[in-house]
Write a protein that holds these residues in place. Structure first.
Motif, mmCIF file in Angstrom:
data_model
loop_
_atom_site.group_PDB
_atom_site.id
_atom_site.type_symbol
_atom_site.label_atom_id
_atom_site.label_comp_id
_atom_site.label_asym_id
_atom_site.label_seq_id
_atom_site.Cartn_x
_atom_site.Cartn_y
_atom_site.Cartn_z
ATOM 1 N N ALA A 150 4.278 -12.450 -3.100
ATOM 2 C CA ALA A 150 5.135 -11.355 -3.553
ATOM 3 C C ALA A 150 4.279 -10.125 -3.816
ATOM 4 O O ALA A 150 3.114 -10.235 -4.238
ATOM 5 N N PHE A 151 4.860 -8.946 -3.571
ATOM 6 C CA PHE A 151 4.147 -7.683 -3.724
ATOM 7 C C PHE A 151 5.026 -6.690 -4.481
ATOM 8 O O PHE A 151 6.222 -6.590 -4.200
ATOM 9 N N ARG A 152 4.414 -5.961 -5.400
ATOM 10 C CA ARG A 152 5.097 -4.844 -6.042
ATOM 11 C C ARG A 152 4.282 -3.586 -5.784
ATOM 12 O O ARG A 152 3.081 -3.555 -6.079
ATOM 13 N N ILE A 153 4.922 -2.578 -5.205
ATOM 14 C CA ILE A 153 4.242 -1.335 -4.867
ATOM 15 C C ILE A 153 4.875 -0.202 -5.639
ATOM 16 O O ILE A 153 6.082 0.022 -5.565
ATOM 17 N N GLN A 154 4.065 0.520 -6.388
ATOM 18 C CA GLN A 154 4.538 1.660 -7.174
ATOM 19 C C GLN A 154 3.684 2.882 -6.867
ATOM 20 O O GLN A 154 2.452 2.804 -6.883
ATOM 21 N N GLN A 155 4.347 3.984 -6.556
ATOM 22 C CA GLN A 155 3.642 5.250 -6.392
ATOM 23 C C GLN A 155 3.983 6.152 -7.566
ATOM 24 O O GLN A 155 5.145 6.378 -7.892
ATOM 25 N N ASN A 156 2.944 6.656 -8.196
ATOM 26 C CA ASN A 156 3.107 7.575 -9.323
ATOM 27 C C ASN A 156 2.179 8.751 -9.112
ATOM 28 O O ASN A 156 0.983 8.671 -9.391
ATOM 29 N N GLY A 157 2.714 9.845 -8.579
ATOM 30 C CA GLY A 157 1.884 11.009 -8.269
ATOM 31 C C GLY A 157 0.890 10.699 -7.174
ATOM 32 O O GLY A 157 1.273 10.315 -6.064
ATOM 33 N N THR A 158 -0.397 10.819 -7.489
ATOM 34 C CA THR A 158 -1.436 10.582 -6.488
ATOM 35 C C THR A 158 -1.929 9.140 -6.486
ATOM 36 O O THR A 158 -2.874 8.817 -5.762
ATOM 37 N N ARG A 159 -1.311 8.273 -7.282
ATOM 38 C CA ARG A 159 -1.770 6.884 -7.360
ATOM 39 C C ARG A 159 -0.737 5.924 -6.779
ATOM 40 O O ARG A 159 0.449 6.024 -7.056
ATOM 41 N N VAL A 160 -1.239 4.952 -6.000
ATOM 42 C CA VAL A 160 -0.428 3.855 -5.506
ATOM 43 C C VAL A 160 -1.012 2.573 -6.086
ATOM 44 O O VAL A 160 -2.214 2.313 -5.953
ATOM 45 N N THR A 161 -0.157 1.768 -6.743
ATOM 46 C CA THR A 161 -0.606 0.519 -7.343
ATOM 47 C C THR A 161 0.106 -0.651 -6.676
ATOM 48 O O THR A 161 1.337 -0.687 -6.602
ATOM 49 N N ILE A 162 -0.684 -1.598 -6.183
ATOM 50 C CA ILE A 162 -0.166 -2.793 -5.516
ATOM 51 C C ILE A 162 -0.480 -3.990 -6.397
ATOM 52 O O ILE A 162 -1.641 -4.219 -6.757
ATOM 53 N N VAL A 163 0.545 -4.749 -6.748
ATOM 54 C CA VAL A 163 0.372 -5.984 -7.511
ATOM 55 C C VAL A 163 0.782 -7.143 -6.620
ATOM 56 O O VAL A 163 1.838 -7.109 -5.984
ATOM 57 N N ASN A 164 -0.057 -8.165 -6.566
ATOM 58 C CA ASN A 164 0.188 -9.342 -5.747
ATOM 59 C C ASN A 164 0.242 -10.582 -6.631
ATOM 60 O O ASN A 164 -0.562 -10.720 -7.560
ATOM 61 N N ALA A 165 1.178 -11.476 -6.322
ATOM 62 C CA ALA A 165 1.299 -12.734 -7.056
ATOM 63 C C ALA A 165 1.953 -13.756 -6.144
ATOM 64 O O ALA A 165 2.571 -13.404 -5.138
ATOM 65 N N PRO A 166 1.881 -15.043 -6.498
ATOM 66 C CA PRO A 166 2.471 -16.069 -5.634
ATOM 67 C C PRO A 166 3.992 -16.050 -5.605
ATOM 68 O O PRO A 166 4.593 -16.625 -4.697
ATOM 69 N N SER A 167 4.631 -15.391 -6.572
ATOM 70 C CA SER A 167 6.093 -15.320 -6.606
ATOM 71 C C SER A 167 6.517 -14.026 -7.279
ATOM 72 O O SER A 167 5.718 -13.377 -7.971
ATOM 73 N N VAL A 168 7.792 -13.670 -7.088
ATOM 74 C CA VAL A 168 8.316 -12.459 -7.730
ATOM 75 C C VAL A 168 8.219 -12.593 -9.245
ATOM 76 O O VAL A 168 7.854 -11.643 -9.954
#
Length: 453
Positions: A425-443
């Motif tokens: 599972a992946f969560r992608i958040q863009q906040n201004g000039t930053r992109v943050t990707i969080v990865n985990a085995p499940s939502v």
């Protein structure tokens, strides 16, 4: 596996294959040259009884005997001195070993299993859960190393693909530059991040590769050079081209960086760079940013739950940099693959820039593990402008995850790859000039790895 210049300076076999296509060497040295007497003291362009433009009797058809090897090495040292305008302070021993002997006895490139490193390569979509990073790297290096210099031993080892000891003059010149670097500047302590290691290698390998190219230009035009032997049986490398591109990056882009420094201020500017080494691959890719534009510091707060934690190691985070971003997008076909061979420089084999990666400003990757033995990561990437962040964000979500990895979109921020080596599972958040990707085995585990904030 962390291969750093403080422990080893490799030259990849592909360099020899690339150079083997150069023009045939001139076989007739200048008839007007009158060989001077040996100088009373050592000087640039003379080593161990040989001037840089002196002929030598070397025939590798039946392998090199000791006399031929000594002459070959000494004259190559003199020529490297002449091209690089630096003096060797000590002789450099050179040993030739077979490919089989290298595979069976050499431990210099041996990688060990490392769960932290597995997350680094998984985050960049280079090595998935169906493979071991150690196996991939060991397979690649087992057949791809043509030679190396070890500072601790002050010695060069050349790996011959022939049963008889033979040397590719390009490999020899390249490794002799590394010995010269060691004698004149020394080697830096290991760099902490993947990006910093590429930057450091970009200077050292770039200098060796640029000098090697100037050397070969002289072989094609006015020097009598020992012919390059046939490739032989070949290395037989287990070849992962995406991983290879991350290793080869300093060899490809480093020479352009060094050529830019040389044009900027001659060899003195190149020498000065050893006191102020590049800090990021961006400076190698874009020499105009060196030395003033360094990476942006990217902090990642620990928002994990009690059952998840960072690895217990000296460096718990790393910076991947522009090189890994480009290779990730290229290897997953999220960008046009033709870009790799377009707009290359005079001394570079490949092009490592794209619109979706060139606006990189800094990043931090943090691998995590759970008490139950699961893994995840947080990757925060800072971009030069908000438009750069938006371009990468869209390319990562739509081209990489959805189109190439067949990810299912759960909501505006969450995606799931159901099957395959990168199933997570992946969560992608863009906040201004930053992109943050969080990865985990499940939502459900995403917030446990890094609570949304």
């Amino acid at each position: 596996m962390n291969i750093t210049r403080s422990s080893l300076v490799p030259v990849v076999l592909a360099l020899s294959l690339i150079i083997s296509g150069c023009s045939a060497p001139v076989s007739d040295p200048s008839a007007s040259w009158s060989w001077p007497e040996d100088p009373p003291t050592d000087r640039i362009g003379w080593e161990e009884g040989y001037w840089y433009n002196e002929s030598i009797a070397v025939n590798q058809s039946d392998g090199l005997n000791e006399t031929e090897l000594d002459a070959f090495v000494a004259r190559t040292m003199a020529r490297v001195e002449h091209v690089r305008q630096l003096e060797f302070r000590e002789p450099v021993p050179v040993e030739v070993i077979s490919r089989e002997e290298y595979r069976n006895e050499a431990n210099v490139f041996r990688a060990e299993p490392d769960s932290w490193q597995e997350q680094v390569y998984e985050a960049s979509f280079l090595i998935g859960e169906d493979e071991s990073v150690a196996d991939v790297l060991n397979g690649l290096y087992g057949g791809a190393v043509a030679g190396y210099y070890t500072p601790g031993d002050d010695q060069i080892v050349i790996v011959s693909n022939s049963e008889q000891p033979k040397i590719n003059r390009v490999t020899l010149a390249h490794e002799l530059v590394h010995a010269l670097q060691d004698q004149q500047f020394g080697f830096n302590p290991p760099q902490e991040t993947h990006d910093a290691r590429i930057a450091d290698n970009g200077l050292y390998e770039g200098d060796a590769k640029y000098t090697e190219s100037l050397y070969e230009e002289r072989c094609a035009n006015d020097w009598d050079c020992v012919p390059i032997p046939p490739a032989g049986v070949g290395g037989g490398a287990s070849f992962d081209f995406g991983v290879y591109l991350t290793i080869y990056a300093p060899y490809s882009e480093g020479p352009e960086f060094v050529a830019a420094l040389h044009e900027r201020g001659g060899w003195e500017a190149v020498n000065d760079a050893y006191d102020n080494v590049p800090t990021t691959a961006e400076q190698i890719w874009h020499p105009e940013t060196y030395p003033d534009e360094g990476p942006t510091n990217v902090d990642v707060l620990d928002r994990s739950s009690t059952e998840w934690s960072r690895f217990d190691r000296e460096a718990v985070t790393t910076r991947l940099g522009e090189a890994y971003l480009y290779v990730m997008l290229w290897d997953t076909r999220a960008i046009d693959r033709q870009s790799l061979r377009q707009a290359t420089g005079q001394y570079s084999r490949y092009n490592y820039t794209s619109g979706a990666s060139a606006g990189w400003g800094g990043d931090t990757l943090v691998p995590y593990r759970s008490e139950s033995g699961e893994f995840g990561y947080v990757w925060a990437i800072e971009w030069d402008t908000e438009a750069d962040a938006e371009q990468f964000d869209e390319r990562y979500r739509k081209s990489l995850l959805q189109l190439r990895m067949n990810a299912e979109r759960i909501d505006s921020e969450t995606y799931v790859i159901r099957d395959g080596p990168f199933a997570d599972a992946f969560r992608i958040q863009q906040n201004g000039t930053r992109v943050t990707i969080v990865n985990a085995p499940s939502v459900e585990a995403l917030d446990r790895v890094h609570a949304s904030g």
